[in-house]
Design a protein around this motif. Structure first.
Motif, short mmCIF file in Angstrom:
data_model
loop_
_atom_site.label_atom_id
_atom_site.label_comp_id
_atom_site.label_asym_id
_atom_site.label_seq_id
_atom_site.Cartn_x
_atom_site.Cartn_y
_atom_site.Cartn_z
N SER A 1 7.13 0.70 -0.29
CA SER A 1 7.00 -0.44 -0.59
C SER A 1 7.05 -0.74 -2.29
CB SER A 1 5.22 0.27 -0.38
OG SER A 1 4.95 1.49 -1.92
N VAL A 2 6.78 -1.96 -2.60
CA VAL A 2 6.62 -2.96 -3.60
C VAL A 2 5.97 -2.42 -5.21
CG1 VAL A 2 6.25 -5.17 -4.90
CG2 VAL A 2 6.55 -5.59 -2.75
N PRO A 3 5.16 -1.21 -4.84
CA PRO A 3 4.71 -1.41 -6.02
C PRO A 3 5.26 0.22 -6.57
CG PRO A 3 2.76 -1.19 -5.11
CD PRO A 3 3.76 -1.71 -3.73
N GLU A 4 6.22 1.31 -5.66
CA GLU A 4 7.20 2.10 -5.23
C GLU A 4 8.38 1.77 -5.96
OE1 GLU A 4 5.71 4.92 -1.57
OE2 GLU A 4 7.51 3.26 -1.82
N LEU A 5 8.65 0.17 -5.90
CA LEU A 5 10.50 -0.47 -6.44
C LEU A 5 9.93 -0.66 -8.06
CD1 LEU A 5 11.37 -2.27 -2.97
CD2 LEU A 5 12.42 -0.15 -4.03
N TYR B 1 1.06 -1.25 -0.47
CA TYR B 1 0.09 -0.45 -0.19
C TYR B 1 1.05 1.02 -0.02
CZ TYR B 1 -4.19 -2.88 0.76
OH TYR B 1 -5.40 -3.50 1.14
N VAL B 2 0.59 1.81 -1.20
CA VAL B 2 1.49 2.96 -0.93
C VAL B 2 1.32 4.12 -0.47
CG1 VAL B 2 2.28 5.05 -3.26
CG2 VAL B 2 2.40 2.29 -3.77
N GLY B 3 1.47 4.97 0.60
CA GLY B 3 1.59 6.39 1.83
C GLY B 3 0.61 5.88 2.56
N LEU B 4 1.29 4.41 3.32
CA LEU B 4 0.54 4.26 4.59
C LEU B 4 1.44 5.51 5.47
CD1 LEU B 4 -1.33 2.15 5.67
CD2 LEU B 4 1.25 1.33 5.93
#
Length: 272
Positions: free
Chosen positions: A216-220, A53-56
């Motif tokens: 997070s995984v989406p950011e990477l 979850y991006v921005g947590l």
């Protein structure tokens, strides 16, 4: 929030693909999804929220001024506390009412497992085996071998024999920095063949550390996908038929039905 409270991991995983979901939304008591999962002790859900979850917001507070780390420490959720700390939760943050940190709340509420876990993380604040610079050698091996050899040369006394005979055969807990500790560290490192053949880290120079917010995984995956798109692909096309070029070279070497390359680079059929 309901899925995080009850531990519905599959539902939380599906909701991570929803672009209109606010993961930091709070209920009437000020609790977020991360707070509900942490104080309930759902470690897989806490890891899922932190990684996908991006921005947590780890430092979001409820109406009493408590963070997710403080609420997990008060409930003695030691594994959730460790997961939050390694994801970048602030251990020095205090609540506005009583001015206590998560460690002080754990001591106040008799959460001894959490106190021991936090102190253990403070002694070893970085997962050094998840770095490419980690060497799987055991520095204490030579000293322990010399100590064992020296003890083997000395005959045990009568008191030591009695203690060895009368002691109950309870399995001792793994010693920190001992053989089992080094074995676990070496087998989970990037140099281990078990890890090398299974996965590839996107940030080998930045292993997880205490108090440092990890991406997070989406950011990477976004910069990794952009880099893979910019990298020119060498070799045959994916639409090419394997072995077709070899067959063309064999049939076009000078037979009667072969082809001759003209000056413009376009093959011309032979007339012989």
């Amino acid at each position: 929030m309901v899925a995080c409270y009850h531990g519905f991991q599959s539902v939380v995983a599906l909701l991570s693909h929803c672009p209109f979901l606010d993961v930091n939304q709070q209920d009437k008591g000020g609790d977020t999804a991360l707070m509900l999962a942490a104080q309930a002790g759902h470690v897989p859900l806490v890891s899922l929220l932190l990684n996908y979850y991006v921005g947590l917001d780890l430092e979001r507070r409820d109406q009493r001024g408590l963070t997710a780390l403080m609420k997990a420490a008060m409930r003695n959720r030691c594994e959730c506390v460790a997961t939050l700390l390694m994801a970048g939760a602030d251990l020095t943050a205090v609540d506005p009412v009583r001015g206590k940190t998560a460690l002080e709340w754990a001591v106040l509420t008799d959460s001894f497992d959490t106190v021991w876990r936090i102190r253990q993380l403070l002694r070893r604040p970085q997962v050094e085996q998840l770095s490419q610079h980690y060497k799987p050698e055991w520095p204490a091996l030579s000293g322990l071998v010399a100590q064992a050899q020296a003890q083997a040369q000395v005959a045990p006394s009568l008191l030591e024999r009695l203690q060895a005979t009368l002691s109950l055969p309870f399995a001792p807990s793994p010693q920190e920095g001992g053989v089992l500790d080094h074995l676990v560290t070496a087998t989970t490192s990037l140099a281990s063949p078990f890890v090398t053949t299974a996965c590839h880290t996107l940030c080998p120079d930045h292993p997880p550390s205490l108090g440092i917010r990890s991406k997070s995984v989406p950011e990477l995956l976004v910069p990794a996908e952009a880099q893979s798109c910019r990298t020119p692909k060498s070799g045959p096309s994916s639409l090419a038929i394997p072995g077709a070029q070899d067959r063309e070279e064999e049939t076009g070497g000078g037979g009667q039905n072969g082809t001759e390359v003209g000056e413009d680079g376009i093959g011309q059929a032979g007339n012989r």
